[in-house]
Design a protein around this motif. Structure first.
Motif, PDB file in Angstrom:
ATOM      1  N   ALA A 116       1.216  -1.214   0.099  1.00  0.00           N
ATOM      2  CA  ALA A 116      -0.181  -0.122  -0.102  1.00  0.00           C
ATOM      3  C   ALA A 116       0.593   1.347   0.496  1.00  0.00           C
ATOM      4  CB  ALA A 116      -0.622   0.768   1.430  1.00  0.00           C
ATOM      5  N   GLY A 117       0.778   2.409  -0.954  1.00  0.00           N
ATOM      6  CA  GLY A 117       1.275   3.189  -0.160  1.00  0.00           C
ATOM      7  C   GLY A 117       2.451   3.300  -1.663  1.00  0.00           C
ATOM      8  N   ALA A 118       2.720   2.180  -2.776  1.00  0.00           N
ATOM      9  CA  ALA A 118       3.823   2.133  -2.770  1.00  0.00           C
ATOM     10  C   ALA A 118       2.725   2.240  -4.423  1.00  0.00           C
ATOM     11  CB  ALA A 118       4.761   1.379  -2.490  1.00  0.00           C
ATOM     12  N   GLU A 119       4.497   2.775  -5.375  1.00  0.00           N
ATOM     13  CA  GLU A 119       3.795   2.596  -6.666  1.00  0.00           C
ATOM     14  C   GLU A 119       4.092   0.787  -7.552  1.00  0.00           C
ATOM     15  OE1 GLU A 119       5.338   5.789  -9.498  1.00  0.00           O
ATOM     16  OE2 GLU A 119       4.380   4.443 -11.693  1.00  0.00           O
ATOM     17  N   PRO A 120       3.604   0.159  -8.444  1.00  0.00           N
ATOM     18  CA  PRO A 120       4.137  -1.154  -8.307  1.00  0.00           C
ATOM     19  C   PRO A 120       5.090  -1.228  -9.632  1.00  0.00           C
ATOM     20  CG  PRO A 120       1.092  -0.695  -9.161  1.00  0.00           C
ATOM     21  CD  PRO A 120       2.042   0.254  -8.739  1.00  0.00           C
ATOM     22  N   ASP A 121       5.886  -1.861  -9.366  1.00  0.00           N
ATOM     23  CA  ASP A 121       7.488  -2.224 -10.167  1.00  0.00           C
ATOM     24  C   ASP A 121       7.755  -3.648 -11.094  1.00  0.00           C
ATOM     25  OD1 ASP A 121       7.414  -3.863  -7.716  1.00  0.00           O
ATOM     26  OD2 ASP A 121       9.983  -2.687  -7.556  1.00  0.00           O
ATOM     27  N   VAL A 122       5.978  -4.189 -10.651  1.00  0.00           N
ATOM     28  CA  VAL A 122       6.604  -5.064 -11.862  1.00  0.00           C
ATOM     29  C   VAL A 122       4.526  -5.303 -12.340  1.00  0.00           C
ATOM     30  CG1 VAL A 122       4.542  -6.291  -9.291  1.00  0.00           C
ATOM     31  CG2 VAL A 122       6.189  -7.898 -10.910  1.00  0.00           C
ATOM     32  N   GLU A 123       5.078  -6.327 -13.716  1.00  0.00           N
ATOM     33  CA  GLU A 123       3.568  -6.394 -14.030  1.00  0.00           C
ATOM     34  C   GLU A 123       3.339  -8.101 -14.029  1.00  0.00           C
ATOM     35  OE1 GLU A 123       4.045  -4.505 -18.215  1.00  0.00           O
ATOM     36  OE2 GLU A 123       2.149  -5.786 -18.905  1.00  0.00           O
ATOM     37  N   THR A 175       0.112  17.740  -5.401  1.00  0.00           N
ATOM     38  CA  THR A 175      -0.616  16.993  -6.484  1.00  0.00           C
ATOM     39  C   THR A 175      -0.565  15.435  -5.539  1.00  0.00           C
ATOM     40  OG1 THR A 175       1.170  18.163  -7.576  1.00  0.00           O
ATOM     41  CG2 THR A 175       0.885  15.958  -8.783  1.00  0.00           C
ATOM     42  N   LEU A 176      -1.085  14.954  -6.550  1.00  0.00           N
ATOM     43  CA  LEU A 176      -1.668  13.801  -6.183  1.00  0.00           C
ATOM     44  C   LEU A 176      -0.851  11.752  -7.212  1.00  0.00           C
ATOM     45  CD1 LEU A 176      -3.514  12.420  -4.000  1.00  0.00           C
ATOM     46  CD2 LEU A 176      -4.877  11.358  -6.314  1.00  0.00           C
ATOM     47  N   ARG A 177      -0.033  11.715  -6.486  1.00  0.00           N
ATOM     48  CA  ARG A 177       0.051  10.477  -7.504  1.00  0.00           C
ATOM     49  C   ARG A 177      -0.329   9.484  -7.148  1.00  0.00           C
ATOM     50  NH1 ARG A 177       4.832   8.559  -6.752  1.00  0.00           N
ATOM     51  NH2 ARG A 177       5.077   7.749  -8.563  1.00  0.00           N
ATOM     52  N   PRO A 178      -1.690   8.976  -8.179  1.00  0.00           N
ATOM     53  CA  PRO A 178      -2.124   7.981  -7.335  1.00  0.00           C
ATOM     54  C   PRO A 178      -1.919   6.487  -8.239  1.00  0.00           C
ATOM     55  CG  PRO A 178      -3.353   9.659  -9.463  1.00  0.00           C
ATOM     56  CD  PRO A 178      -1.952  10.257  -8.919  1.00  0.00           C
ATOM     57  N   GLU A 179      -0.762   6.696  -9.595  1.00  0.00           N
ATOM     58  CA  GLU A 179      -0.029   5.154  -9.175  1.00  0.00           C
ATOM     59  C   GLU A 179       0.998   5.412  -8.409  1.00  0.00           C
ATOM     60  OE1 GLU A 179       0.129   8.584 -10.594  1.00  0.00           O
ATOM     61  OE2 GLU A 179       2.181   9.192 -10.816  1.00  0.00           O
ATOM     62  N   ALA A 180       1.030   5.736  -7.410  1.00  0.00           N
ATOM     63  CA  ALA A 180       1.756   5.310  -6.061  1.00  0.00           C
ATOM     64  C   ALA A 180       0.201   4.979  -5.038  1.00  0.00           C
ATOM     65  CB  ALA A 180       2.982   6.221  -6.140  1.00  0.00           C
ATOM     66  N   GLY A 181      -0.205   4.814  -5.402  1.00  0.00           N
ATOM     67  CA  GLY A 181      -1.558   4.282  -3.878  1.00  0.00           C
ATOM     68  C   GLY A 181      -2.129   5.795  -3.679  1.00  0.00           C
ATOM     69  N   GLN A 182      -2.173   6.873  -3.509  1.00  0.00           N
ATOM     70  CA  GLN A 182      -2.245   8.353  -3.277  1.00  0.00           C
ATOM     71  C   GLN A 182      -3.782   8.844  -3.394  1.00  0.00           C
ATOM     72  OE1 GLN A 182       1.106  11.098  -4.184  1.00  0.00           O
ATOM     73  NE2 GLN A 182       2.948  10.889  -2.889  1.00  0.00           N
ATOM     74  N   ILE A 183      -3.725   9.037  -1.895  1.00  0.00           N
ATOM     75  CA  ILE A 183      -5.308   9.799  -2.103  1.00  0.00           C
ATOM     76  C   ILE A 183      -5.375  10.914  -1.232  1.00  0.00           C
ATOM     77  CG2 ILE A 183      -6.908   7.237  -2.299  1.00  0.00           C
ATOM     78  CD1 ILE A 183      -7.265   7.329   0.792  1.00  0.00           C
ATOM     79  N   TYR A 184      -5.975  11.909  -1.260  1.00  0.00           N
ATOM     80  CA  TYR A 184      -6.139  13.114  -0.460  1.00  0.00           C
ATOM     81  C   TYR A 184      -6.590  12.688   1.389  1.00  0.00           C
ATOM     82  CZ  TYR A 184      -5.272  15.635  -5.047  1.00  0.00           C
ATOM     83  OH  TYR A 184      -4.826  16.795  -6.002  1.00  0.00           O
ATOM     84  N   ASP A 185      -6.521  13.266   1.369  1.00  0.00           N
ATOM     85  CA  ASP A 185      -6.596  13.413   2.961  1.00  0.00           C
ATOM     86  C   ASP A 185      -8.055  14.636   3.435  1.00  0.00           C
ATOM     87  OD1 ASP A 185      -6.591  14.049   5.618  1.00  0.00           O
ATOM     88  OD2 ASP A 185      -4.687  15.019   5.974  1.00  0.00           O
TER      89      ASP A 185
END
Lengths: 627, 627
Positions: free
Chosen positions: A87-94, B200-210
């Motif tokens: 959680a909270g990390a960008e996937p580095d794998v497909e 700036t939100l990075r959804p690809e890293a699983g971020q959501i707004y507070d």
């Protein structure tokens, strides 16, 4: 030059004229942290998906659902383990066909995967994943936009922003919120004799503090406007004219109140006529007859309010606040009106609408009683004695006792008092009232207090001396206080008793006829007259100032302190607290009597307990004793 | 280290524990212009008389009353004229025996004078004044202190300062007001994945707004506290610990919400245990079970709220806001609760108190209906779908339909919607709703919308396609919209119709099963299946992604835009507004149906008129036509 308005406008015309003023300000953008209480100016559609990614909703393994088709306990599928996503990390794998990736709740679904197999239905074996259950696309995945989808209508224009709307705006990442602008309302003070609170007052030059400027500013703020107080120009009419022009340039609406001097009125006329137009002069309403409405050119308007504080607040609340609320896009708060029934019959037949200031008090059954206050006296104290206004139409001749009326509260924050007391004023009482939640006490004197109790309005009446209610009022508590003659420090005239007041050439200040203290003095004079074989009248005639009666318990003593009198009627406590001399004439009882219909009312019972526990109050005051 | 709390506390214990926290701040002094809405900390006695001088209340002549004794029309008295006094000026003349001084209303009585003879009862003759009427001391004089006397009790401690109290304080010249301090409430954000709105939100890293930080801050402000947002520490736990210590030093109360990560929880435990004490961990209430209450040493406390937005606001409103109000000396606003009757039967039997989020809507007779929303989904949108909370005691197994319940509104500013609509989502509808005052629209899809209409809750339901209500719903309006396949700009795959979706290898995104658009697609597939002599099921099986249904009308198109799909189900209007390609498959009607019991409701009739006048809306959207 000056237009003639022969007929007074009706209240409806006044409302329409004010509604026609262009007060609506531009849309503003405010930071999210300042948006509470504002009105959204535009529709807000979601610009992003929430969540913004396909999210694993269980711990397990991200897979391609097709790879698990047919899998069950008897016939599992084996996939190659390709990595992990937290959680909270960008996937580095497909997730390629035939593979799986370990995933935790809340993590981003890695590319290629379309479902999660929960950990309980799997087993790791030799670096591979054994899957014991087939999953369908989407299983244990919360797709992007499930909570809020991009493009969806989130909030409409006109929405009042409360904490929950702040939450939705937060979720959408919006920290710059388009809101209805707040109208800027300038307040110009026009009385020559007015001084702003906090500045030095010269009463000897006839100065008084400016009551209306801050009162109206607070009302503007409550209605959703931004008040702007202009400096006070005093009797410098050129400066006043300059300030009015400045206010017209800077504000959506300019207010002034009670321009008593003809010169000030002329300045206002001049600026209104030069820049805009006078729309209305005089309204058939009491109070408020002299109300002035006009424009000040492009996007600015002017309203002139009456001068008496209660009248100014009444007219503001009835005619001006609704226009400010409209401009700010606010609704009238629900609690701004209260229903109640008239406690007394009230006659009125002047042929114009009356905005009657009233007080409110709950009776023994919790029903709200409404009673008129301030019959045009202009007293500032009426401000806090009135809770709101009842609008009585021009053709109503009287309101009957018990008739239901609607009270427009002066503020949504106004609460009727929990306890209404009337009667004698007294320093111990002042302190005891501090312990009562939400009391209202009207120091009208013992005699007037008893009269009002007969009308059935107050919860309690405080009576000094032996005067008693003729009804069956219930005593809630009592104490005694030492009274006498207040003289200058060290008693320079050597006053020893009442005889000196009659015999020596002393300037005396009495209390007013409603005061129980004055009754006590009258009794003492009668006794002295008996002793001397004279009439009471003869003695009273010999006292210089016996008829100069003052309303409050400290006033005669303060007159002595200021050198305006040689002797004042008062209490030992007052004399000592002001550092004055005192000649005792005795003690008198003070009784707190309860309205017989209110003995079960919570606040009355509570007050009884407070009186019973009041020994610490009586103990700290000179000449007091609890009974 | 970590204390074990085996039993959950009851809601009453939680309230008591929170009430025992020492939150009350010091008395503050604020300028009069900032005092509105604050609570007076001390009694205010008048320090000055108002007016501060004996004031002429009529135009006339200031005299010594004794000099006029016996005067009448037949036998006037003649006095020497000694000068004049104007309002706002200091008298420069004394009234000696046998003299008179001209005086105007509002002016200071000159020394020596004790009464005013009104101008109408006098005549000037040869520089002398002829007086035709005897006056008594005090006639036409308003003595100093008549309005407010120095020493009188003006306002008691605990008084809420509204405009009228501002007026009284102004009259007394007080511009520095002692008020109850506002408790400072720190808000510490603890989720690793949270980002502040505006960043700036990075959804690809699983971020959501507070969501919770600003929501709770707004709630704190509304309750009379001063919110203080601390910077977000992300997954830097040392920094988070430093911030918590800083907040404990600076605030009366520190709040955090939903610490999902074990590391964040450990940091909180460490700081609470090191500086103070953990008082309560877990409450038998739904939501809010994981609530944490503790002290942070001298004068500071900590409360941990749940993470889901509605749960956080519910627990804040129920347990925390009352403590902040108490500390600030505020009462709960009267409008913060509403009575209503349950619109549906609601079962619940988990053996703990439930704080049930509910929506409100007036029925046809103006009675308030209450219906449950958000059954623990954690959706942010529930925030604006719920108006407040009903507290259901632990031993209540169900609430019957029609049962009266009390709703604690989320904010005193919350107003139930004037119009409640449910059903299909649609861009024309979004715009039409902008014209309705206070609407609430739940885009649950056509099918779910019809189900809810059968429950009798909504005022209107919006249905796309030919699906109709089985009741006698009244059609308020309708239009048609063009639907089809949204493809990338310039249609790179050359999609020409539904056949390509079945035959080519295209990743498709559908709408969810409640959507009338999906029903329309299903019907078109059935027709194609008939034409091909295949089953509907065979065709559906051949579409990669037929079961990936998205909730909102723009979502499939946005997936195409983002390259996550080759084809999405959608509207011509959506495709064009996003700059995508579009393959039309036809038009479908959208009907707005009124709840048969609400046809007379004002907002429903108003909505009908808005629909009838909606041609400008339909005209600006591609593929729309009014019917």
């Amino acid at each position: 030059m000056r237009k003639q308005f022969r007929d007074l406008a009706s209240p409806e015309e006044a409302r329409e004229t004010i509604a026609s003023l262009e007060l609506t300000p531009e849309v503003e953008r405010v930071p999210l942290s300042d948006a509470r209480g504002r009105i959204l100016a535009e529709r807000v559609d979601a610009e992003i998906d929430v969540p913004g990614f396909d999210r694993a909703s269980m711990d397990g393994y991200a897979v391609r659902a097709r790879d698990t088709f047919g899998a069950d306990e008897a016939d599992p599928v084996e996939l190659a383990l390709a990595g992990e996503v937290h959680a909270g990390a960008e996937p580095d794998v497909e997730v390629e066909p035939g593979t799986a990736v370990e995933i935790s709740t809340g993590a981003v679904m890695p590319p290629g995967a379309d479902a999660v197999v929960i950990v309980e239905r799997t087993e790791e074996r030799d670096g591979n994943l054994v899957v014991y259950k087939a999953v369908a696309p989407g299983d244990s995945v919360m797709p992007a936009g499930t909570d809020i989808a991009a493009g969806a209508r989130a909030l409409g224009p006109g929405t009042r922003i409360t904490p929950r709307e702040i939450g939705l705006l937060s979720a959408l990442g919006i920290d710059d919120v388009p809101v209805r602008g707040a109208p800027v309302v300038g307040i110009v003070s026009t009385g020559d004799e007015l001084v702003r609170p906090g500045e030095t007052l010269r009463p000897e030059a006839g100065q008084i503090y400016d009551v209306n400027s801050y009162t109206i500013a607070a009302g503007v703020e409550e209605a959703g406007g931004v008040p702007k107080l202009y400096p006070h120009a005093g009797d410098d009419y050129d400066e006043m004219e300059r300030l009015l022009r400045e206010a017209a340039d800077e504000c959506d609406l300019v207010l002034s109140s009670g321009s008593t001097s003809a010169s000030a009125v002329d300045v206002i006329y001049r600026v209104v006529e030069e820049r805009g137009e006078l729309l209305l002069h005089g309204v058939s309403v009491k109070p408020g007859k002299p109300m002035l409405v006009g424009t000040l050119g492009e996007g600015s308007a002017y309203i002139g309010l009456p001068g008496y504080p209660v009248s100014a607040l009444t007219i503001f609340r009835t005619f001006v606040a609704p226009a400010i609320r409209d401009a700010a896009g606010r609704e009238e708060p629900q609690t701004a009106t209260v229903e109640g029934s008239m406690a007394v019959r009230e006659r009125y037949a002047e042929g114009r609408t009356r905005l009657m200031p009233v007080g409110l008090i709950a009776d023994g059954d919790g029903e709200m009683l409404v009673y008129p206050v301030d019959k045009g006296s202009g007293a500032t104290t009426s401000l806090v004695e009135a809770d709101g206004v009842v609008e009585v139409p021009a053709d109503v001749e009287y309101l009957a006792e018990g008739e239901t009326v609607t009270v427009q509260l002066f503020s949504v924050d106004v609460r009727p008092p929990a306890l209404l007391g009337v009667g004698e004023d007294d320093p111990a009482l002042s302190r005891l009232l501090d312990r009562v939640p939400s009391p209202r006490y009207l120091a009208v004197g013992s005699r007037e207090g008893l009269r009002r109790l007969r009308d059935g309005i107050p919860d309690v009446v405080v009576v000094a001396g032996d005067a008693r209610s003729d009804g069956n009022a219930v005593e809630l508590g009592s104490w005694t206080r030492e009274w006498g003659l207040v003289v200058p420090t060290d008693n320079p005239a050597g006053v020893t008793g009442l005889g000196d007041l009659v015999d020596a050439d002393l300037r005396f200040i009495n209390r007013d006829t409603n005061s129980g203290l004055r009754t006590e003095l009258g009794n003492a004079i009668a006794t002295l007259a008996d002793e001397r074989g004279q009439t009471r009248h003869e003695l009273v005639e010999a006292i210089d100032g016996f008829d100069r009666g003052m309303k409050a318990f400290e006033s005669p003593a303060r007159a002595v302190l200021a050198g305006r009198a040689d002797v004042g009627l008062g209490l030992r406590e007052t004399a000592e607290s002001l550092g004055l001399g005192f000649v005792s004439l005795g003690t008198q009882p003070v009784h707190v009597l309860g309205n017989p219909d209110r003995t079960q009312k919570e606040s009355v019972q509570q007050f009884g307990e407070i009186l019973a526990d009041g020994d610490d109050v009586f103990g700290t005051l000179s000449g007091y004793e609890s009974k």
